[in-house]
Design a protein around this motif. Structure first.
Motif, PDB file in Angstrom:
ATOM      1  N   VAL A 103       0.618  -1.229  -0.086  1.00  0.00           N
ATOM      2  CA  VAL A 103      -0.049   0.080  -0.103  1.00  0.00           C
ATOM      3  C   VAL A 103       0.900   1.416   0.050  1.00  0.00           C
ATOM      4  CG1 VAL A 103      -1.638   1.390   1.312  1.00  0.00           C
ATOM      5  CG2 VAL A 103      -1.950  -1.089   1.005  1.00  0.00           C
ATOM      6  N   GLY A 104       2.067   1.416   1.075  1.00  0.00           N
ATOM      7  CA  GLY A 104       2.761   2.366   1.037  1.00  0.00           C
ATOM      8  C   GLY A 104       3.506   2.673  -0.463  1.00  0.00           C
ATOM      9  N   ALA A 105       3.879   1.589  -0.865  1.00  0.00           N
ATOM     10  CA  ALA A 105       4.575   1.841  -2.241  1.00  0.00           C
ATOM     11  C   ALA A 105       3.766   2.353  -3.476  1.00  0.00           C
ATOM     12  CB  ALA A 105       5.071   0.322  -2.686  1.00  0.00           C
ATOM     13  N   VAL A 106       2.510   1.871  -3.448  1.00  0.00           N
ATOM     14  CA  VAL A 106       1.590   2.307  -4.579  1.00  0.00           C
ATOM     15  C   VAL A 106       1.449   3.748  -4.348  1.00  0.00           C
ATOM     16  CG1 VAL A 106      -0.786   2.064  -5.512  1.00  0.00           C
ATOM     17  CG2 VAL A 106       0.656   0.102  -4.959  1.00  0.00           C
ATOM     18  N   ILE A 107       1.152   4.220  -3.011  1.00  0.00           N
ATOM     19  CA  ILE A 107       0.781   5.551  -2.583  1.00  0.00           C
ATOM     20  C   ILE A 107       1.814   6.472  -3.003  1.00  0.00           C
ATOM     21  CG2 ILE A 107      -0.036   7.334  -1.069  1.00  0.00           C
ATOM     22  CD1 ILE A 107      -1.450   5.159   0.305  1.00  0.00           C
ATOM     23  N   THR A 108       3.210   6.204  -2.488  1.00  0.00           N
ATOM     24  CA  THR A 108       4.303   7.123  -2.610  1.00  0.00           C
ATOM     25  C   THR A 108       4.796   6.968  -4.274  1.00  0.00           C
ATOM     26  OG1 THR A 108       5.709   5.115  -2.142  1.00  0.00           O
ATOM     27  CG2 THR A 108       5.324   6.472  -0.304  1.00  0.00           C
ATOM     28  N   PHE A 109       4.574   5.903  -4.973  1.00  0.00           N
ATOM     29  CA  PHE A 109       4.740   6.135  -6.388  1.00  0.00           C
ATOM     30  C   PHE A 109       3.895   7.063  -6.906  1.00  0.00           C
ATOM     31  CE2 PHE A 109       4.435   4.532 -10.877  1.00  0.00           C
ATOM     32  CZ  PHE A 109       5.800   4.630 -11.140  1.00  0.00           C
ATOM     33  N   THR A 110       2.626   6.792  -6.554  1.00  0.00           N
ATOM     34  CA  THR A 110       1.582   7.843  -7.145  1.00  0.00           C
ATOM     35  C   THR A 110       2.009   9.379  -7.041  1.00  0.00           C
ATOM     36  OG1 THR A 110      -0.074   5.991  -6.922  1.00  0.00           O
ATOM     37  CG2 THR A 110      -0.794   8.249  -7.190  1.00  0.00           C
ATOM     38  N   VAL A 111       2.302   9.334  -5.646  1.00  0.00           N
ATOM     39  CA  VAL A 111       2.860  10.847  -5.445  1.00  0.00           C
ATOM     40  C   VAL A 111       3.890  11.370  -6.191  1.00  0.00           C
ATOM     41  CG1 VAL A 111       3.622  12.408  -3.610  1.00  0.00           C
ATOM     42  CG2 VAL A 111       1.686  10.794  -2.989  1.00  0.00           C
ATOM     43  N   LEU A 112       4.807  10.548  -6.126  1.00  0.00           N
ATOM     44  CA  LEU A 112       6.105  10.891  -6.921  1.00  0.00           C
ATOM     45  C   LEU A 112       5.870  10.885  -8.335  1.00  0.00           C
ATOM     46  CD1 LEU A 112       9.127  11.059  -6.745  1.00  0.00           C
ATOM     47  CD2 LEU A 112       9.065   8.349  -7.594  1.00  0.00           C
ATOM     48  N   SER A 113       4.881  10.182  -8.867  1.00  0.00           N
ATOM     49  CA  SER A 113       4.357  10.617 -10.379  1.00  0.00           C
ATOM     50  C   SER A 113       3.741  11.662 -10.849  1.00  0.00           C
ATOM     51  CB  SER A 113       3.500   9.261 -10.939  1.00  0.00           C
ATOM     52  OG  SER A 113       4.232   8.282 -10.674  1.00  0.00           O
ATOM     53  N   ILE A 114       2.998  12.327  -9.705  1.00  0.00           N
ATOM     54  CA  ILE A 114       2.187  13.395  -9.730  1.00  0.00           C
ATOM     55  C   ILE A 114       3.021  14.568  -9.535  1.00  0.00           C
ATOM     56  CG2 ILE A 114       0.484  14.841  -8.429  1.00  0.00           C
ATOM     57  CD1 ILE A 114      -1.068  12.133  -7.684  1.00  0.00           C
ATOM     58  N   LEU A 115       4.059  14.639  -8.721  1.00  0.00           N
ATOM     59  CA  LEU A 115       5.123  15.448  -8.560  1.00  0.00           C
ATOM     60  C   LEU A 115       5.757  15.937  -9.880  1.00  0.00           C
ATOM     61  CD1 LEU A 115       6.385  14.708  -5.037  1.00  0.00           C
ATOM     62  CD2 LEU A 115       5.391  16.815  -5.751  1.00  0.00           C
ATOM     63  N   PHE A 116       6.216  14.665 -10.563  1.00  0.00           N
ATOM     64  CA  PHE A 116       7.126  14.688 -11.997  1.00  0.00           C
ATOM     65  C   PHE A 116       6.105  15.463 -12.862  1.00  0.00           C
ATOM     66  CE2 PHE A 116      10.435  11.916 -10.220  1.00  0.00           C
ATOM     67  CZ  PHE A 116      11.618  12.583 -10.790  1.00  0.00           C
ATOM     68  N   VAL A 117       4.842  14.976 -12.787  1.00  0.00           N
ATOM     69  CA  VAL A 117       3.868  15.542 -13.822  1.00  0.00           C
ATOM     70  C   VAL A 117       3.703  16.703 -13.449  1.00  0.00           C
ATOM     71  CG1 VAL A 117       1.551  15.073 -14.870  1.00  0.00           C
ATOM     72  CG2 VAL A 117       3.143  13.085 -14.445  1.00  0.00           C
TER      73      VAL A 117
END
Length: 607
Positions: free
Chosen positions: A412-426
């Motif tokens: 769960v943590g990996a999915v959420i943190t990766f999502t946040v990271l992706s949003i920050l990059f985009v």
């Protein structure tokens, strides 16, 4: 004089046996390692509202479910890093987890990201504190960079004095900040519950918001996750805790998570209920405190403690950076100097490196580090994602008791943190694109350092297959500038260690050459003198050419070549500037010449 100043600033050196006294109890560790995470509540809610403000104040009620999402991620991170603390009790956090479970390169990416993030932590936090100071005293606004640099120097010296001393000083501001915000939340909650604050200041939860999109909500969520920076610091600094270190670190992490959750959720709720909107000239926390207490003593107390903790948030970097550098240096990815403890038993080279790097960043950006905040967030969510993913691999590979629940937590943590990271990059690519350049460069530097240490190790390692070189004798070359006591002292020593002694004199004209040869024959008839002519008045060039020739011949005959350099030592150090330093230049050059041993024979003056 230097040692006296050093002792005044840093204190007396501590014995290695006093290392246990430098360990932190839970309450001090909470202050010194949580200041970054706790200070982020001062701007976490504001970052959410800034994004929602694009579609109007009616969208502010979305800050509540977004805050709930941030708290859910916080809980996942706390549980994950708690598992990391017990699994990797020697510290290292995301770097160690990623390296052992995902491979060397992901580990170095995590380590490099965190090192840069800690530098940004110091630069951003101190610059924010300097802004707070110059906001109160506008006449000092032009000195923002100077003030920020002085603050970094102060915190650096404080940390060089030792972990316990810095914790003792920093504990009070941190706990005063927590007390101030808890009091504000409690009084605000009481006034809302008793109807002293009108419920008409905000739009009701669930109000339809024209123009709202999922992308905008995700962007607001990613911005709000800036409140989670610094959560990983405790897992990097386990060796700083008193025994049992893992248990104390885990409890401190949970306590930090609870305090962070209370402060963040309380500020977010009050901001929504009071209808607070972000302003360019006033923070959200300031507006909440002003509404609840008015511009009275408590308001100024909250502002003062908030400004103070923003400055002291830098100390999290000073606690975690040296330990992470230690772990990287232990694995031969950073210079070995980061393994050494200083006079006060802290990793002083890491502390000084962080302080200098932060000042360079502050000066380079003229104290205006707002543009670095997105990099700051990216720098922490990269290792967040890698550490969570690494723990997933570990549970799948080892399958310890209860691994399924642990796996679910990290997944769960990996999915959420990766999502946040992706949003920050985009959403903030224009501000964070540089991470795609400097992070590979850092990893490349790590790999080159490691390769150098591997090469050194292979060359130093004893090998039974390769016999030691046989040396028949020793040829001593003594450069001389005249016939003096310094030269005679060197020749006496040369005779005692060499089979052949050759004195070499460089002449600038024929007359001085003949004069030297005549004097030499009279004084040292048993020692060979070679005179070299230098038409361009260079001593080093003809001398080194001669040494190269002798060294090549000696290697063929299995002889060692030692260049013995006479050197007089003045009684007072300032006398050195009155003499040329040709011997130093010669020694520096010869150190890099193959098959030549360089030694210096000192002759000390008495006056």
């Amino acid at each position: 004089m230097f040692s006296t100043i050093k002792r005044i600033l840093i204190g007396r050196p501590l014995k290695s046996s006093a290392l246990g006294e430098q360990k932190l109890a839970k309450l001090k560790a909470l202050a010194i390692l949580s200041s970054d995470a706790l200070s982020s509540v001062a701007y976490g809610t504001e970052q959410i509202l800034l994004v929602l403000a694009v579609v109007g104040t009616v969208a502010y009620w979305y800050s509540l479910p977004i805050a709930a999402g941030v708290l859910f991620l916080l809980a996942a991170l706390i549980l994950s890093y708690r598992q990391i603390i017990y699994t990797y009790p020697h510290g290292g956090g995301a770097y160690v987890v990623s390296r052992e479970n995902l491979g060397v390169t992901p580990g170095l990416i995590a380590g490099g990201s965190l090192l840069v993030d800690y530098i940004l932590t110091v630069a951003v936090s101190v610059s924010a504190g300097a802004d707070a100071i110059t906001s109160a005293f506008p006449e000092f606004h032009d000195y923002n960079v100077v003030i920020a640099s002085v603050l970094v120097i102060f915190i650096t010296i404080l940390n060089l004095r030792g972990v316990t001393e810095s914790a003792s000083v920093l504990a009070y501001p941190v706990y005063l900040f927590v007390f101030a915000l808890v009091a504000m939340i409690a009084v605000g909650g009481y006034r809302i519950a008793t109807g002293q604050i009108s419920p008409d200041l905000h739009d009701p939860v669930g109000t339809a918001v024209p123009g709202i999109t999922l992308f905008l909500l995700l962007r607001a969520f990613a911005s709000g996750c800036s409140a989670l920076t610094g959560v990983e610091a405790i897992s990097n600094a386990i060796p700083n805790f008193k025994d049992p270190a893992p248990k104390n670190a885990a409890r401190t992490l949970v306590l930090m998570g609870i305090i962070l959750a209370v402060l963040f959720s309380g500020i977010t709720y009050l901001a929504f209920y009071l209808g607070i909107s972000p302003k360019a000239d006033e923070t959200v926390v300031s507006q909440i405190a002003s509404t609840i207490f008015g511009r009275e003593t408590m308001y100024y107390f909250i502002q003062a403690t908030t400004a103070l903790i923003l400055v002291l948030a830098a100390n999290t970097g000073f606690s975690a950076f040296p330990l992470l550098a230690y772990n990287l240096a232990s694995d031969k990815y950073m210079p070995r100097m980061f393994l050494q403890r200083g006079d006060r038993l802290g990793y002083s080279n890491g502390i000084i490196t962080l302080g200098v790097s932060s000042i360079v960043l502050i000066v380079a950006f003229s104290g205006m580090t707002e543009e670095l905040i997105p990099l700051y967030a990216v720098g922490v969510f990269i290792p967040f994602t890698l550490s969570q993913s690494g723990m997933i691999i570990k549970w799948l590979r080892d399958k310890p008791k209860g691994w399924q629940l642990k796996l679910l937590t990290n997944a769960v943590g990996a999915v959420i943190t990766f999502t946040v990271l992706s949003i920050l990059f985009v959403t903030k690519f224009a501000q964070v694109w540089s991470v795609l350049i400097f992070l590979p460069i850092i990893v490349y530097i790590f790999i080159r350092i490691n390769r150098h240490y591997q090469d050194v190790g292979s060359q130093l390692r004893l090998d039974n297959q390769t016999p030691a070189p046989h040396i028949k004798g020793n040829v001593i070359i003594v450069p001389v500038a005249g016939i003096t006591k310094v030269v005679e002292n060197s020749l006496t020593y040369a005779r005692s260690i060499g089979d052949q002694v050759i004195a070499v004199y460089v002449a600038f004209d024929r007359e001085s050459e003949l004069e030297m040869e005549e004097k030499w024959r009279a004084r040292y008839p048993d020692i060979r003198l070679v005179t070299l002519m230098s038409h361009y008045r260079s001593v080093t060039q003809p001398l080194t050419k001669f040494i190269d020739i002798v060294a090549a011949k000696a290697e063929e005959d299995s002889y060692a070549v030692t260049v013995l350099i006479p050197q007089f030592i003045t009684k007072k150090s300032w006398h050195n500037i009155l003499h040329n330093q040709s011997s130093l230049l010669l020694r520096t050059y010869l150190l890099y010449v193959k098959n030549v041993i360089v030694t210096t024979v000192p002759y000390r003056f008495k006056k």
